[in-house]
Write a protein that holds these residues in place. Sequence first.
Motif, mmCIF file in Angstrom:
data_model
loop_
_atom_site.group_PDB
_atom_site.id
_atom_site.type_symbol
_atom_site.label_atom_id
_atom_site.label_comp_id
_atom_site.label_asym_id
_atom_site.label_seq_id
_atom_site.Cartn_x
_atom_site.Cartn_y
_atom_site.Cartn_z
ATOM 1 N N LYS A 158 -1.675 -15.100 16.643
ATOM 2 C CA LYS A 158 -0.581 -14.426 16.900
ATOM 3 C C LYS A 158 0.649 -15.097 15.864
ATOM 4 O O LYS A 158 1.295 -14.194 15.389
ATOM 5 N N GLU A 159 0.546 -16.333 15.693
ATOM 6 C CA GLU A 159 1.408 -17.035 14.910
ATOM 7 C C GLU A 159 1.118 -16.636 13.602
ATOM 8 O O GLU A 159 1.923 -16.221 12.586
ATOM 9 N N ALA A 160 -0.146 -16.672 13.200
ATOM 10 C CA ALA A 160 -0.421 -16.325 11.795
ATOM 11 C C ALA A 160 -0.373 -14.916 11.360
ATOM 12 O O ALA A 160 0.578 -14.717 10.338
ATOM 13 N N LEU A 161 -0.526 -14.011 12.298
ATOM 14 C CA LEU A 161 -0.475 -12.487 12.016
ATOM 15 C C LEU A 161 1.405 -12.317 11.873
ATOM 16 O O LEU A 161 1.757 -10.936 11.445
ATOM 17 N N SER A 162 2.111 -13.059 12.497
ATOM 18 C CA SER A 162 3.370 -12.831 12.516
ATOM 19 C C SER A 162 4.378 -12.762 11.080
ATOM 20 O O SER A 162 5.184 -12.380 10.947
ATOM 21 N N VAL A 163 3.558 -13.310 9.980
ATOM 22 C CA VAL A 163 4.094 -13.148 8.641
ATOM 23 C C VAL A 163 3.715 -11.884 7.913
ATOM 24 O O VAL A 163 4.403 -11.788 6.933
ATOM 25 N N VAL A 164 3.141 -11.046 8.594
ATOM 26 C CA VAL A 164 2.555 -10.067 7.791
ATOM 27 C C VAL A 164 3.570 -9.010 7.708
ATOM 28 O O VAL A 164 4.137 -8.314 8.875
ATOM 29 N N ARG A 165 3.839 -8.241 6.454
ATOM 30 C CA ARG A 165 5.015 -7.291 6.189
ATOM 31 C C ARG A 165 4.204 -6.312 5.428
ATOM 32 O O ARG A 165 3.755 -6.414 4.331
ATOM 33 N N ALA A 166 4.094 -4.882 5.977
ATOM 34 C CA ALA A 166 3.546 -3.676 5.311
ATOM 35 C C ALA A 166 4.697 -3.072 4.457
ATOM 36 O O ALA A 166 5.563 -2.660 5.475
ATOM 37 N N VAL A 167 4.499 -3.053 3.134
ATOM 38 C CA VAL A 167 5.527 -2.210 2.285
ATOM 39 C C VAL A 167 4.787 -1.286 1.375
ATOM 40 O O VAL A 167 3.637 -1.513 0.871
ATOM 41 N N PRO A 168 5.473 -0.232 1.147
ATOM 42 C CA PRO A 168 4.953 0.835 -0.090
ATOM 43 C C PRO A 168 4.619 0.367 -1.311
ATOM 44 O O PRO A 168 3.700 0.973 -2.199
ATOM 45 N N THR A 169 5.356 -0.754 -1.931
ATOM 46 C CA THR A 169 5.389 -0.836 -3.543
ATOM 47 C C THR A 169 5.791 -2.202 -3.497
ATOM 48 O O THR A 169 6.281 -3.024 -2.632
ATOM 49 N N HIS A 224 0.931 -1.098 0.112
ATOM 50 C CA HIS A 224 0.090 -0.007 0.064
ATOM 51 C C HIS A 224 0.796 1.451 -0.178
ATOM 52 O O HIS A 224 1.815 1.314 0.883
ATOM 53 N N PRO A 225 0.807 2.070 -0.792
ATOM 54 C CA PRO A 225 1.455 3.405 -1.122
ATOM 55 C C PRO A 225 1.129 4.163 0.016
ATOM 56 O O PRO A 225 2.118 5.397 0.231
ATOM 57 N N VAL A 226 0.151 4.294 0.923
ATOM 58 C CA VAL A 226 -0.352 5.242 1.856
ATOM 59 C C VAL A 226 -0.002 4.894 3.122
ATOM 60 O O VAL A 226 -0.221 3.781 3.508
ATOM 61 N N GLU A 227 0.982 5.772 3.739
ATOM 62 C CA GLU A 227 1.478 5.309 4.970
ATOM 63 C C GLU A 227 0.308 5.094 5.819
ATOM 64 O O GLU A 227 0.688 4.345 6.867
ATOM 65 N N VAL A 228 -0.477 5.878 6.082
ATOM 66 C CA VAL A 228 -1.826 5.907 7.158
ATOM 67 C C VAL A 228 -2.342 4.503 7.152
ATOM 68 O O VAL A 228 -2.619 3.619 7.797
ATOM 69 N N GLN A 229 -2.376 3.759 5.746
ATOM 70 C CA GLN A 229 -2.871 2.572 5.410
ATOM 71 C C GLN A 229 -2.005 1.343 5.934
ATOM 72 O O GLN A 229 -2.356 0.574 6.722
#
Length: 189
Positions: free
Chosen positions: A82-93, A53-58
């Motif tokens: 907790k274990e499932a959500l541990s793989v999430v990474r938010a990146v801009p592009t 997501h390109p929007v920092e707030v998102q």
Amino acid sequence: MKVAGRRLAIALVHYPVLHKDGHVVTSALTNIDVHDLSRSARTYGCSDFFIVHPVEVQRELATRIVTHWTEGSSAQRIPDRKEALSVVRAVPTLESAVEALAGEGGERVTVWVTAAREIGTSITFETARKALAGEGGPILLVFGTGWGLAPSVTSNADAVIEPIAGVGDWNHLSVRAACAIALDRLRRP
């Protein structure tokens, strides 16, 4: 969880995606996508789930959702999440996701995109499953929000995975359902 074969990660792209009229837009993050795609990713042995997501707030919202499930009250109430959500990474592009997956060693990342309709030559799930089971660098399986990935994404991919088809002439799965089906088809023995 170590799975035989190549490393697999998923990405959910919010830009560039298509509006129903065909224009390129940015879509909004939804809590349920973060929650459900991370569970599918973990169930099928994905190393990462990139929220693009390109929007920092998102991206901050994605981080707050993840923190709630990994460190907040829900981490104690439902530790499996907790274990499932541990793989999430938010990146801009999407490029950021590819770079993160490549790591410091700069491994070549193979990018496969998905679509709900035919968008040119595609590979079958069987072909993709065999490639995934073999040797090589990581694979990033990319899903789009809105009305699908923009042509700038699909045209730069290494492959397009065949669309998931239902039994009739109506085909509009949620991205959550499409992701679970695709991962099952790629990882089943």
